[in-house]
Design an enzyme around this catalytic site. Structure first.
Site, PDB file in Angstrom:
ATOM      1  N   LYS A  65       3.082  -2.879  -2.286  1.00  0.00           N
ATOM      2  CA  LYS A  65       2.463  -1.591  -2.648  1.00  0.00           C
ATOM      3  C   LYS A  65       3.320  -0.377  -2.283  1.00  0.00           C
ATOM      4  O   LYS A  65       3.335   0.613  -3.009  1.00  0.00           O
ATOM      5  CB  LYS A  65       1.075  -1.471  -2.010  1.00  0.00           C
ATOM      6  CG  LYS A  65       0.048  -2.435  -2.613  1.00  0.00           C
ATOM      7  CD  LYS A  65      -1.331  -2.223  -2.022  1.00  0.00           C
ATOM      8  CE  LYS A  65      -2.316  -3.253  -2.543  1.00  0.00           C
ATOM      9  NZ  LYS A  65      -3.688  -2.988  -2.095  1.00  0.00           N
ATOM     10  N   ASP A  76      -7.497   1.699  -4.866  1.00  0.00           N
ATOM     11  CA  ASP A  76      -8.241   1.047  -3.771  1.00  0.00           C
ATOM     12  C   ASP A  76      -9.341   1.961  -3.219  1.00  0.00           C
ATOM     13  O   ASP A  76     -10.469   1.523  -2.986  1.00  0.00           O
ATOM     14  CB  ASP A  76      -7.299   0.631  -2.640  1.00  0.00           C
ATOM     15  CG  ASP A  76      -6.445  -0.576  -3.018  1.00  0.00           C
ATOM     16  OD1 ASP A  76      -6.900  -1.385  -3.854  1.00  0.00           O
ATOM     17  OD2 ASP A  76      -5.334  -0.697  -2.484  1.00  0.00           O
TER      18      ASP A  76
END
Ligand code: ATR
Length: 272
Positions: free
Chosen positions: A70, A106
Site C-alpha cells: 500500500k 479503507d
C-alpha cells in the site's frame, strides 16, 4: 461471459490467496451481468512497480492493492486523492490515459460499515493500534467530525501517527480501559483477536452506555471483543462489512456501476 471487450481488474498482494476480493467483485460482476473479470495478482515486493506498469500497459482498468504494497502504491501513483494523502497509503488504483490514480477506500469502508450499523462515527473515538489501518480509520473518523484518540502498545508509533494527523490525541496503552469511559466509539485495528493471533486484552468495565465497539478483525467474524460488547448491551460492529464497503468505489470506477451491499454479498464471500 467474458468477451474481447471485458474490463479487467484484480488485487495485488503477497500473499493474496486468502483475499476475499475476487469472490466479492466477481459476485457483483455476475449480479449486474457486466462483461468483466477480477483476478488475484500474487506479486512479490521487488516486482510491484513493474507489475503495476505492466497491468496498465496490458489494458487493465485498475487494481486493488493490499499488504505489503500500500505504501509502494502511494509512491508509484501519478496522482493521489485526499483519502490517500491522509492515509499515506493507496489501496485502489485506477488506470487512465492520464496515468495511475490512487485512492484509499479503507477509511470510507470503515465509516460506511459503521453507518450500516446505525453508528454515525462523529462522536469521540478511541482507536487501538497505530499501523496502516489505524491511520486510514483515524483519518476518516476525523474527517467525519470525530475527536480521535489513538492508543498503541508501542507509544512511539502512536506519536508518529499523531504527527501525521494533526489533532489526533494519544493515550498510553496501559490506560486504554479507563480511556474508553469518554468515548462514543472503540475500534480495534490491531491484529489481536484474529485467528492464530493472541487475544486482545480490553476491559470494557468503564464503557459508557451507548458505546459502539468496532473490530476490523473478521476471522473470526465475531471476535471476543465484539462478544463482550454485545454481552454488555453495547452496539457491536463486525469487520467484514468494512471489507465489503471499501470495495464499492473501486468497482464503480472500473466497471461503471455503484454496486449494492446486501446480505447476498456477504453470503457470496463467506462461501459454503
Ligand atoms: P496494519 O498496518 O495492517 O494496521 P501493523 O502495522 O502490523 O498492521 O499493526 C499491527 C498493530 O497491532 C500495531 O498497532 C501493533 O502494535 P505495535 O505497534 O506495538 O507493534 C498491534 N499489536 C500487534 N501485536 C500486539 C500485542 N501483542 N499487543 C498489543 N498490540 C499489538
Amino acid at each position: 461471459m467474458i468477451t474481447g471487450r471485458a474490463r479487467v481488474a484484480g488485487v495485488l498482494g503477497w500473499p493474496v490467496s486468502h483475499s476475499r476480493s475476487p469472490l466479492l467483485h466477481n459476485f457483483w460482476l455476475r449480479r449486474y451481468g457486466i462483461d468483466g473479470a477480477y483476478v488475484p495478482l500474487p506479486t512479490a515486493q521487488a516486482d510491484f512497480a513493474a507489475a503495476v506498469r505492466g497491468l496498465r500497459a496490458a489494458g487493465f482498468a485498475g487494481a486493488n492493492v493490499t499488504i505489503p504494497h500500500k505504501e509502494a502504491a502511494f509512491a508509484l501513483c501519478d496522482q493521489v486523492d485526499e483519502s490517500a494523502q491522509r492515509a499515506g497509503a493507496v489501496n485502489t488504483l485506477v488506470f487512465s490515459a492520464t496515468g495511475i490514480s490512487g485512492s484509499n477506500t479503507d477509511g470510507y469502508g470503515f465509516v460506511a460499515n459503521l453507518r450500516a450499523h446505525g453508528v454515525a462515527g462523529a462522536g469521540p473515538a478511541l482507536v487501538l493500534g497505530a499501523g496502516g489501518a489505524a491511520r486510514a480509520i483515524a483519518a476518516a473518523l476525523m474527517q467525519a467530525g470525530a475527536v480521535v484518540t489513538v492508543c498503541n502498545r508501542t507509544a512511539a508509533r502512536a506519536e508518529a501517527l499523531a504527527a501525521a494527523l494533526p489533532g489526533l490525541r494519544v493515550v498510553a496503552w496501559e490506560d486504554r480501559a479507563r480511556a474508553v469511559a469518554d468515548q462514543a466509539l472503540l475500534v480495534n485495528t490491531t491484529s489481536l483477536g484474529m485467528e492464530g493471533h493472541a487475544a486482545l486484552a480490553m476491559d470494557l468495565a468503564h464503557a459508557p452506555a451507548g458505546l459502539a465497539v468496532a473490530d476490523i478483525v473478521y476471522v473470526p467474524q465475531e471476535t471476543a471483543l465484539l462478544r463482550e460488547a454485545r454481552a454488555r448491551g453495547l452496539t457491536a460492529v463486525p469487520g467484514l462489512g468494512m471489507l465489503v464497503h471499501q470495495a464499492v468505489p473501486g468497482f464503480a470506477a472500473w466497471f461503471g456501476l455503484r454496486p449494492e451491499v446486501d446480505d447476498a454479498v456477504f453470503a457470496a464471500i463467506l462461501g459454503p
